[in-house]
Design an enzyme around this catalytic site. Structure first.
Site, short mmCIF file in Angstrom:
data_model
loop_
_atom_site.label_atom_id
_atom_site.label_comp_id
_atom_site.label_asym_id
_atom_site.label_seq_id
_atom_site.Cartn_x
_atom_site.Cartn_y
_atom_site.Cartn_z
N TYR A 141 -26.81 28.07 28.21
CA TYR A 141 -26.94 28.56 29.59
C TYR A 141 -28.21 29.38 29.77
CZ TYR A 141 -22.05 27.16 30.29
OH TYR A 141 -20.88 26.45 30.37
N LYS A 192 -19.52 22.49 16.70
CA LYS A 192 -19.68 21.03 16.64
C LYS A 192 -20.64 20.75 15.48
CE LYS A 192 -18.89 16.93 18.45
NZ LYS A 192 -17.58 16.28 18.34
N ASP A 224 -13.96 19.40 19.93
CA ASP A 224 -13.10 18.36 20.51
C ASP A 224 -11.67 18.49 19.97
OD1 ASP A 224 -14.42 17.77 18.14
OD2 ASP A 224 -14.54 15.62 18.49
N ASP A 248 -16.67 28.77 27.60
CA ASP A 248 -16.47 28.63 29.04
C ASP A 248 -15.36 27.62 29.30
OD1 ASP A 248 -16.85 28.63 31.75
OD2 ASP A 248 -18.87 27.77 31.73
N ASP A 252 -11.00 28.47 30.03
CA ASP A 252 -10.33 28.04 31.26
C ASP A 252 -9.11 27.19 30.94
OD1 ASP A 252 -12.07 29.37 32.88
OD2 ASP A 252 -12.50 27.66 34.17
#
Ligand code: NAD
Length: 360
Positions: A141, A192, A224, A248, A252
């Site tokens: 980001y 990852k 994943d 992020d 959620d």
């Protein structure tokens, strides 16, 4: 020593829910020996109205001086037309970056009394108590270079950079280890590393930091698989630590396992444990001023403030137990109630205070 707490109610339902947390704070001072100086300041749309700035100079100065900040919520339709720099959201983002709040704590707690609110089966989620520690100020980001450029062919290409320096990984890993030590000591790092070099370094640094904490049981998961495990068997996790973007998304998902946005607190910490504490929801302009807002996410944010910035774990537990008691009594605000049996914001706040007092 007296703790300094800055209180920023903000906009919409912000002042209503912060007022209820204020009652709890006053009760801790009166009945449980908490010594604290509490000062209130304007932020967001309220900051713009008061000083033409969503993060007025005086508010920022107060927050710099404080040991911890209790934040309500910001934003509302009245401010949507302002230029970007003056919008309420900008005040919140600036506050986080000015104070270097890089460690975002997002608990997903499902009180057994509210298990029906989850979209998952009761037995999978009842009693869920999971903490996601998300890196908040680095990663893709913020990475440079970024942009949209035109190739020689005339086609446009969008690009971002996923970058983490060792010191950024080290400090979030340390923050997560400290938090895990206050809980069950189980830390799962999510990356990852099978595809990304950044993740290879992430895994190496997290492992080295965790080795400094003999009480920590560290595991690693690819993102994943982690997202799958979160909805398959979320109670296997105690603390998860991950990068900005993965956090992020996963936080959620974890929040929605509990099904009730009005119940979830959060914290953003700096390297010294100073932090800002806020409900995960926004300013809910659709219900502002109607006494419909659930104040429990803000009250539970105050519990986190006690635990993580003031070192008052016992007071935190008392608040959390009081919330459990009011739920046991059957009190529900509209967002968590079956039709027709909801109580108002202030009734819920008063009930938490009464449950706290009953502990003396
Ligand atoms: P929101 O979280 O404010 O509301 C979403 C829905 O949840 C609404 O129906 C609302 O009534 C309900 N809700 C939220 N909190 C509740 C509570 N405590 N009790 C009962 N119901 C509750 O999100 P939104 O509608 O997308 O955004 C509204 C405003 O809030 C916007 O201006 C947005 O920018 C801002 N916002 C602020 C923050 C923040 O302050 N950290 C976060 C998200 C959104």
């Amino acid at each position: 020593m007296s703790a300094r707490i800055a209180v920023l109610p903000g906009d919409g339902i912000g002042p209503e829910i912060v007022a209820e947390a204020g009652k709890v704070l006053a009760c801790l001072q009166q009945d449980f020996g908490l010594v604290a100086e509490i000062e209130q300041a304007a932020v967001g749309g309220a900051g713009y109205d008061a000083a033409g700035d969503p993060l007025p100079e005086a508010t920022l100065a107060l927050c710099r001086e404080a040991d911890a900040i209790l934040f309500g919520a910001i934003g509302g339709p009245a401010y949507d037309g302002l230029e970007r720099e003056l919008r309420p959201e900008k005040g919140l983002l600036r506050l986080r970056s000015e104070l270097g709040l890089f460690s975002n704590l997002r608990p997903a707690i499902l009180y057994p009394q509210l298990a029906e609110a989850s979209s998952l089966k009761r037995e999978l989620v009842a009693g869920l108590d999971l903490m996601i520690v998300r890196e908040l100020t680095g990663g893709i980001y913020f990475g440079q270079p970024r942009g949209i450029r035109e190739l020689d062919s005339g086609e446009r290409e969008g690009f971002n950079t996923l970058v983490y320096a060792e010191h950024e990984i080290e400090r979030i890993a340390r923050s997560a280890c400290e938090i895990a030590m206050l809980r069950e000591g189980k830390l799962c790092s999510v990356d990852k590393a099978n595809v990304l070099e950044v993740s290879e370094l992430w895994r190496e640094v997290v492992s080295a930091v965790a080795a400094d904490y003999p009480g920590i049981e560290l595991s690693h998961l690819y993102v994943d698989n982690a997202s799958m495990q979160l909805v398959r068997a979320p109670k296997q996790f105690d603390v998860m630590v991950t990068s900005n973007m993965f956090g992020d998304i996963l936080s959620d998902t974890a929040a929605m396992l509990t099904g009730s946005i009005g119940m979830l607190p959060s914290a953003s910490l700096d390297a010294d444990g100073k932090g800002m504490y806020e409900p995960i929801h926004g300013s809910a302009p659709d219900i502002a001023g109607e006494g419909l807002a659930n104040p429990l996410a803000t009250i539970l944010s105050l519990a986190m403030l006690m635990r993580y910035s003031l070192g008052q774990g016992e007071l935190a537990q008392r608040i959390e137990a009081a919330v459990g008691q009011v739920l046991d009594q059957g009190l529900r605000t509209a967002d968590i109630a079956a039709a027709g049996e909801a109580v108002a914001t202030a009734v819920m706040g008063d009930a938490v205070v009464a449950a706290l007092r009953a502990q003396t």
